[in-house]
Design an enzyme around this catalytic site. Sequence first.
Site, PDB file in Angstrom:
ATOM      1  N   HIS A  34       9.002 -17.498  -2.510  1.00 46.32           N
ATOM      2  CA  HIS A  34       9.026 -16.070  -2.873  1.00 46.32           C
ATOM      3  C   HIS A  34       8.750 -15.230  -1.625  1.00 46.32           C
ATOM      4  O   HIS A  34       7.973 -15.632  -0.755  1.00 46.32           O
ATOM      5  CB  HIS A  34       7.970 -15.781  -3.957  1.00 46.32           C
ATOM      6  N   GLU A  83       6.962 -12.769  -1.110  1.00 48.97           N
ATOM      7  CA  GLU A  83       5.539 -12.457  -0.851  1.00 48.97           C
ATOM      8  C   GLU A  83       4.834 -13.653  -0.201  1.00 48.97           C
ATOM      9  O   GLU A  83       3.951 -13.476   0.635  1.00 48.97           O
ATOM     10  CB  GLU A  83       4.868 -12.004  -2.163  1.00 48.97           C
ATOM     11  N   SER A  96      13.352  -5.153  -8.479  1.00 47.84           N
ATOM     12  CA  SER A  96      13.285  -3.943  -9.311  1.00 47.84           C
ATOM     13  C   SER A  96      14.275  -3.951 -10.474  1.00 47.84           C
ATOM     14  O   SER A  96      14.825  -2.903 -10.827  1.00 47.84           O
ATOM     15  CB  SER A  96      13.458  -2.686  -8.447  1.00 47.84           C
ATOM     16  N   ASN A 123       8.035 -13.030 -13.404  1.00 42.62           N
ATOM     17  CA  ASN A 123       7.077 -13.371 -12.352  1.00 42.62           C
ATOM     18  C   ASN A 123       5.907 -12.403 -12.450  1.00 42.62           C
ATOM     19  O   ASN A 123       6.010 -11.260 -12.023  1.00 42.62           O
ATOM     20  CB  ASN A 123       7.751 -13.265 -10.972  1.00 42.62           C
ATOM     21  N   TRP A 124       4.821 -12.891 -13.015  1.00 40.78           N
ATOM     22  CA  TRP A 124       3.667 -12.010 -13.225  1.00 40.78           C
ATOM     23  C   TRP A 124       2.868 -11.754 -11.958  1.00 40.78           C
ATOM     24  O   TRP A 124       1.975 -10.921 -11.940  1.00 40.78           O
ATOM     25  CB  TRP A 124       2.755 -12.626 -14.296  1.00 40.78           C
ATOM     26  N   LYS A 125       3.130 -12.514 -10.901  1.00 36.15           N
ATOM     27  CA  LYS A 125       2.345 -12.382  -9.669  1.00 36.15           C
ATOM     28  C   LYS A 125       0.850 -12.474 -10.014  1.00 36.15           C
ATOM     29  O   LYS A 125       0.483 -13.220 -10.905  1.00 36.15           O
ATOM     30  CB  LYS A 125       2.695 -11.082  -8.953  1.00 36.15           C
ATOM     31  N   GLY A 148       9.779  -8.943 -11.770  1.00 34.84           N
ATOM     32  CA  GLY A 148       8.346  -8.789 -11.502  1.00 34.84           C
ATOM     33  C   GLY A 148       7.762  -7.715 -12.409  1.00 34.84           C
ATOM     34  O   GLY A 148       7.454  -7.963 -13.572  1.00 34.84           O
ATOM     35  N   GLY A 149       7.655  -6.513 -11.892  1.00 35.08           N
ATOM     36  CA  GLY A 149       6.992  -5.406 -12.593  1.00 35.08           C
ATOM     37  C   GLY A 149       7.419  -5.243 -14.046  1.00 35.08           C
ATOM     38  O   GLY A 149       6.571  -5.118 -14.940  1.00 35.08           O
ATOM     39  N   GLY A 168       9.641  -4.648  -5.945  1.00 39.12           N
ATOM     40  CA  GLY A 168       8.488  -3.803  -6.242  1.00 39.12           C
ATOM     41  C   GLY A 168       8.603  -2.399  -5.686  1.00 39.12           C
ATOM     42  O   GLY A 168       7.624  -1.659  -5.614  1.00 39.12           O
ATOM     43  N   GLU A 227      16.875 -12.188  -3.646  1.00 40.60           N
ATOM     44  CA  GLU A 227      15.947 -11.068  -3.786  1.00 40.60           C
ATOM     45  C   GLU A 227      15.803 -10.337  -2.464  1.00 40.60           C
ATOM     46  O   GLU A 227      14.983 -10.723  -1.615  1.00 40.60           O
ATOM     47  CB  GLU A 227      14.566 -11.583  -4.204  1.00 40.60           C
TER      48      GLU A 227
HETATM   49  C1  PEP Z   1       9.845 -10.548  -7.884  1.00 39.37           C
HETATM   50  O1  PEP Z   1       8.626 -10.636  -7.806  1.00 39.37           O
HETATM   51  O2  PEP Z   1      10.510 -11.568  -7.720  1.00 39.37           O
HETATM   52  C2  PEP Z   1      10.464  -9.247  -8.174  1.00 39.37           C
HETATM   53  C3  PEP Z   1      11.753  -9.168  -8.182  1.00 39.37           C
HETATM   54  O3  PEP Z   1       9.618  -8.181  -8.416  1.00 39.37           O
HETATM   55  P1  PEP Z   1      10.051  -6.715  -8.975  1.00 39.37           P
HETATM   56  O4  PEP Z   1      10.918  -6.948 -10.187  1.00 39.37           O
HETATM   57  O5  PEP Z   1       8.760  -6.038  -9.329  1.00 39.37           O
HETATM   58  O6  PEP Z   1      10.805  -6.020  -7.885  1.00 39.37           O
END
Ligand code: PEP
Length: 255
Positions: free
Chosen positions: A94, A96, A212, A8-10, A233-234, A172, A166
């Site tokens: 999601h 966010e 994370s 997930n590049w956001k 994500g990250g 994040g 999640e």
């Molecule tokens: C996500 O955006 O779904 C996510 C899990 O982000 P991160 O891995 O950065 O916590």
Amino acid sequence: MRSFVGANWKMNGSGVEGLAYLERLKDSDVESEPVDVVLFAPFTLLPVLAEDAREAGISLGAQDLYWQDRGAFTGEISTSMLLEAGCSWVIVGHSERRNLFGEDDELVRLKLIAALRAGLRAVLCVGELLEEREAGRTEEVVKGQVLRALEGLEEADPDRVVLAYEPVWAIGTGRNATPDEAARMHGLIRSWLSDMIGEMGAKDTRIIYGGSVNPENAPDLMTREGIDGALVGGASLGASSFLQIIRSCCHHHEH
Ligand code: PEP
């Protein structure tokens, strides 16, 4: 069951970066791994990356959609637009979207229905806020999100829907759920699914963890019973860390 790993590049990335990234995945022969890999890129990159994603043997997904097919909905994007852009998956609900942009369970359900009816596959995200966890409400909150999105939804077969657990406090933040706690929540989610769609369907539905995930913690998380992959994500922004996570999920599959 094939594992599922999503990047997930956001709101990150560019066309140039995306093409270089896909080149890396292609060179690493990701295609031959027993895992479904999906890149959830920003809308504008989808047509730019479609052909190279196909060559790399991965699928493209969008990070959101709107449930109406056309009309006066400034700034929104429909399922037919996503299909035309070359994507086959979409993230729905999601955290966010829920927490920064005010999406409620009803909207999440409408989006999920629209996606599935259009022939897209969906990753449905659920998870509790830190204050909900601290108030001892984790199970009630997550169960409510799962039920309100999926109850009575005939289109929601295991082939088309992946559930992502999640915990919001883990996204994040560098703080992930312990593998034991993640596995416990996955077991609960599967039991609620079983009540809704039957034991067979629940057994075949992939429930992935997000929050994370990185190359260091992925091996431990991905070998737990009932954790069928990851939404990243990250750590998905760099090809090499994402590749390491993909490989952790493959090892899980071999067991
Ligand atoms: C996500 O955006 O779904 C996510 C899990 O982000 P991160 O891995 O950065 O916590």
